[in-house]
Design a protein around this motif. Structure first.
Motif, short mmCIF file in Angstrom:
data_model
loop_
_atom_site.label_atom_id
_atom_site.label_comp_id
_atom_site.label_asym_id
_atom_site.label_seq_id
_atom_site.Cartn_x
_atom_site.Cartn_y
_atom_site.Cartn_z
N THR A 9 0.70 -1.10 -0.08
CA THR A 9 0.11 -0.06 0.07
C THR A 9 0.82 1.15 -0.13
O THR A 9 0.36 2.33 0.08
CB THR A 9 -0.79 -0.02 1.25
N ILE A 10 2.18 1.07 -0.19
CA ILE A 10 3.15 2.14 -0.18
C ILE A 10 3.41 2.37 -1.59
O ILE A 10 4.14 1.39 -2.21
CB ILE A 10 4.39 2.26 0.49
N VAL A 11 3.25 3.48 -2.29
CA VAL A 11 3.49 3.64 -3.57
C VAL A 11 4.84 3.84 -4.00
O VAL A 11 5.28 4.77 -3.49
CB VAL A 11 2.39 4.75 -4.05
N THR A 12 5.42 2.92 -5.11
CA THR A 12 6.62 3.27 -5.34
C THR A 12 6.65 3.59 -6.99
O THR A 12 6.56 4.73 -7.19
CB THR A 12 7.59 1.96 -5.20
N LYS A 13 6.18 2.48 -7.80
CA LYS A 13 6.13 2.55 -9.19
C LYS A 13 5.39 1.06 -9.58
O LYS A 13 5.83 0.33 -9.38
CB LYS A 13 7.35 2.80 -9.76
#
Length: 228
Positions: free
Chosen positions: A171-175
């Protein structure tokens, strides 16, 4: 010859004059979890009207709750043979074909370890809301081929004829491609966190900043499977 002697001399698949040792305890509980497609023992206990402690007692004592099996049979039509032994037909049909008074039964064996396979929920998006459309068990080969790991909260999302495997823990946006909702309306799209520390939604060559107060990330699409 009287009916009594005919029955006495018939060779039934299950002896008429002997006590049967049917499955109980853990084997039965796992079969019921598989049958009802519930997630765990807690859901099973609630469904059949017993406590989780009762299930533990069944496991410890290898108990066979015959009254419950009869109740399930009467309520669902699932055969008693399947409930007791894991063989026969799972769902209600006319099991017996009588031939000269000897019951003959069509046999279908329960798949080994079937109820131990991970259970996956499948959703689609309808009017911005997630809608559950399927629920089925997947063997380990599926996860190996798609290089993903089964978790209890992961799920499949059907979009445009494709099944997207969503890792609900990411749920943590990177790419990558993410399932997210804006003010409760769900969608799937390309999200990236840029060097300025902000998250953007990419649509082709265009990008739009994400309002993190109105946006919730529900997981990352880690594999896509073409529907067949």
């Amino acid at each position: 010859m009287s009916d009594y002697y005919k029955l006495k001399n018939n060779k039934f698949r299950f002896p008429l004059d002997q006590t049967l040792q049917s499955d109980g305890g853990k084997a039965l509980i796992e079969r019921l979890i598989h049958l009802f497609k519930v997630k765990n023992r807690i859901e099973l206990a609630d469904l059949i009207g017993v406590s989780a402690g009762t299930l533990s007692t069944w496991t410890t004592r290898e108990t066979v709750p015959h009254e419950l099996l009869i109740r399930i049979h009467l309520a669902t039509g699932v055969s008693m043979e399947y409930l007791c032994f894991g063989t026969g037909l799972s769902y209600g049909e006319d099991l017996f074909q009588v031939n000269e008074s000897i019951p003959q039964t069509k046999v279908k064996t329960e798949p080994d370890e079937a109820y131990k396979m991970p259970l996956l929920n499948t959703f689609d998006i309808e009017n911005g809301k997630l809608r559950q459309i399927e629920r089925f068990r997947i063997d380990d080969g599926f996860f190996f081929i798609n290089r993903i790991s089964p978790r209890s909260d992961d799920f499949l999302l059907k979009i445009d004829g494709k099944y997207c495997f969503v890792n609900a823990s990411e749920t943590i946006v990177t790419k990558g491609t993410y399932l997210f909702s804006v003010n409760g309306s769900h969608q799937v799209g390309d999200l990236r966190q840029m060097p300025d520390g902000k998250i953007y939604f990419f649509d082709g060559d265009d990008k739009y900043p994400i309002n993190t107060n109105a946006t919730k990330i529900h997981g990352k699409v880690v594999s896509v499977i073409e529907a067949v």
